[in-house]
Design an enzyme around this catalytic site. Sequence first.
Site, PDB file in Angstrom:
ATOM      1  N   ASN A   1       6.694  18.513  13.409  1.00  0.00           N
ATOM      2  CA  ASN A   1       6.128  19.702  12.875  1.00  0.00           C
ATOM      3  C   ASN A   1       5.361  20.538  13.831  1.00  0.00           C
ATOM      4  OD1 ASN A   1       5.087  21.854  11.251  1.00  0.00           O
ATOM      5  ND2 ASN A   1       3.211  20.220  10.712  1.00  0.00           N
TER       6      ASN A   1
ATOM      7  N   HIS B   1       5.437  13.280  15.401  1.00  0.00           N
ATOM      8  CA  HIS B   1       4.529  12.685  14.625  1.00  0.00           C
ATOM      9  C   HIS B   1       5.115  11.491  14.535  1.00  0.00           C
ATOM     10  CE1 HIS B   1       1.935  15.904  13.134  1.00  0.00           C
ATOM     11  NE2 HIS B   1       2.801  16.532  14.002  1.00  0.00           N
TER      12      HIS B   1
ATOM     13  N   SER C   1      -1.774  21.094  10.033  1.00  0.00           N
ATOM     14  CA  SER C   1      -1.113  21.739  11.022  1.00  0.00           C
ATOM     15  C   SER C   1      -0.152  23.024  10.543  1.00  0.00           C
ATOM     16  CB  SER C   1       0.022  20.864  11.595  1.00  0.00           C
ATOM     17  OG  SER C   1      -0.604  19.973  12.430  1.00  0.00           O
TER      18      SER C   1
ATOM     19  N   CYS D   1       1.215  16.498  19.216  1.00  0.00           N
ATOM     20  CA  CYS D   1       1.673  17.761  18.579  1.00  0.00           C
ATOM     21  C   CYS D   1       0.740  18.564  19.436  1.00  0.00           C
ATOM     22  CB  CYS D   1       1.540  17.654  17.259  1.00  0.00           C
ATOM     23  SG  CYS D   1       2.563  19.109  16.518  1.00  0.00           S
ATOM     24  N   LEU D   2       0.054  19.213  18.533  1.00  0.00           N
ATOM     25  CA  LEU D   2      -1.140  20.435  19.379  1.00  0.00           C
ATOM     26  C   LEU D   2      -1.707  19.585  20.387  1.00  0.00           C
ATOM     27  CD1 LEU D   2      -2.251  23.174  19.352  1.00  0.00           C
ATOM     28  CD2 LEU D   2      -4.036  22.348  17.910  1.00  0.00           C
TER      29      LEU D   2
ATOM     30  N   GLU E   1       3.264   8.880  13.034  1.00  0.00           N
ATOM     31  CA  GLU E   1       2.734   8.234  12.131  1.00  0.00           C
ATOM     32  C   GLU E   1       3.406   8.722  10.891  1.00  0.00           C
ATOM     33  OE1 GLU E   1       2.006  12.130  10.892  1.00  0.00           O
ATOM     34  OE2 GLU E   1       1.940  11.383  12.623  1.00  0.00           O
TER      35      GLU E   1
ATOM     36  N   GLY F   1      -1.271  26.474  14.572  1.00  0.00           N
ATOM     37  CA  GLY F   1      -1.574  27.723  15.393  1.00  0.00           C
ATOM     38  C   GLY F   1      -0.918  27.595  16.957  1.00  0.00           C
TER      39      GLY F   1
ATOM     40  N   GLN G   1       0.547  19.690  23.418  1.00  0.00           N
ATOM     41  CA  GLN G   1       0.560  20.936  23.992  1.00  0.00           C
ATOM     42  C   GLN G   1      -0.563  21.430  24.758  1.00  0.00           C
ATOM     43  OE1 GLN G   1       1.219  23.217  20.326  1.00  0.00           O
ATOM     44  NE2 GLN G   1       3.081  22.205  19.786  1.00  0.00           N
TER      45      GLN G   1
ATOM     46  N   TYR H   1       5.914  25.204  18.789  1.00  0.00           N
ATOM     47  CA  TYR H   1       5.694  25.474  20.346  1.00  0.00           C
ATOM     48  C   TYR H   1       6.071  24.129  20.969  1.00  0.00           C
ATOM     49  CZ  TYR H   1       2.898  29.318  18.336  1.00  0.00           C
ATOM     50  OH  TYR H   1       2.753  30.601  17.681  1.00  0.00           O
TER      51      TYR H   1
ATOM     52  N   GLY I   1      -2.550  19.782  14.980  1.00  0.00           N
ATOM     53  CA  GLY I   1      -3.284  21.246  14.425  1.00  0.00           C
ATOM     54  C   GLY I   1      -2.363  22.076  14.295  1.00  0.00           C
TER      55      GLY I   1
END
Length: 372
Positions: A310, A351, A46, A268-269, A353, A242, A272, A313, A240
Amino acid sequence: MNKISLYFENGLFLEAKSFGAEGTAVGEIVFNTSLTGYQEIVTDPSYAGQFVTFTMPEIGNVGCNAQDMESKGAHCKGIIVRTYQSRPSNFRSEESLDVLLKRENVLGITEIDTRFLTKMLRDEGAMMMVASTEIHDATELKKILESSPRIEEVNYIEQVSTKESYVHNEARYDARTFEYAKPETTKKIIALDFGIKRNILNELTHAGMEVTVVPNSMSAEEIIAKVDSKEIDGVFLSNGPGDPLILKEEQEKIKKLIAHKVPLFGICLGHQLLSISHGYDTYKLKFGHHGGNHPVKNEMTGTVEITAQNHNYNVPDNITEVATVTHVNLFDNTIEGLKYNDSPTMSVQHHPEASPGPHESAYIFSEFRKML
């Protein structure tokens, strides 16, 4: 240690000392407030395209080892630390952080005021920067920075996603016994790899799911065929790097999975992308959430969990038109978890985990298995 020069988007020019790889790199600078787990952070996909400033001043003191790798390599552009310890001391250490960074071509920057940099990012926001052990002229570095693509213009998941499918069969690892747990798996899922972390896979397995990790390029039609044939029970959308808004192919793929009522869980990603695929675009936070000490309230139980974070966005508040908010960040009241109203879909921004970080949110993986 050699000299390394840094030029920032706001015009700041600094000199420091380098360890790890040599060369010139451009990326976005963020800060991470975790007190432990620097190896896990460095090897988290990430962070592709970013320089990570550690607020913990002593970095490198426990070395690195193969077991704590969150992926096959390191993906960040560089790390910035106040003091680098070149002689690690820990019974699990197999090599120094310097050796790891050299092998993975990641810049190490030290003997610099990381408190100043953190305050700058807090006040001005995350920004692009360039660092070089070869070029020490501010004007030249400025030209390099201005001619380089910004992080939101680069599709980093094409670089970090697996190229071949594989079955992940490890669960939680106990560093005291040096053994993996061996839970019974009762469900089968596909994990779409946008930059997945090893410990997320471990937790999915630990919660009772057999996981096949597949490239981000696998089509929605292939996945739906596996669901319809009962080959798999659901799909995990991974973390991930970006900006999720540029990932148009992934958005269209997820829209098809949603329409087909495929059970989905995103972190996370993945969280989103689910929002965008439902028609609610993400926005960029000022300096993001990066660390292992963020309080999140579970809106379903009232419990406050300390979480690992982490991300740069976030999903918009009006997503409550199609989903129920399950978790909220108590630092800034941003949305941290969702359960969608009309489909078997759930997601979290943090996260669970916890690698590195606390383990208070690990139950979320079991919630996914229950949903399946």
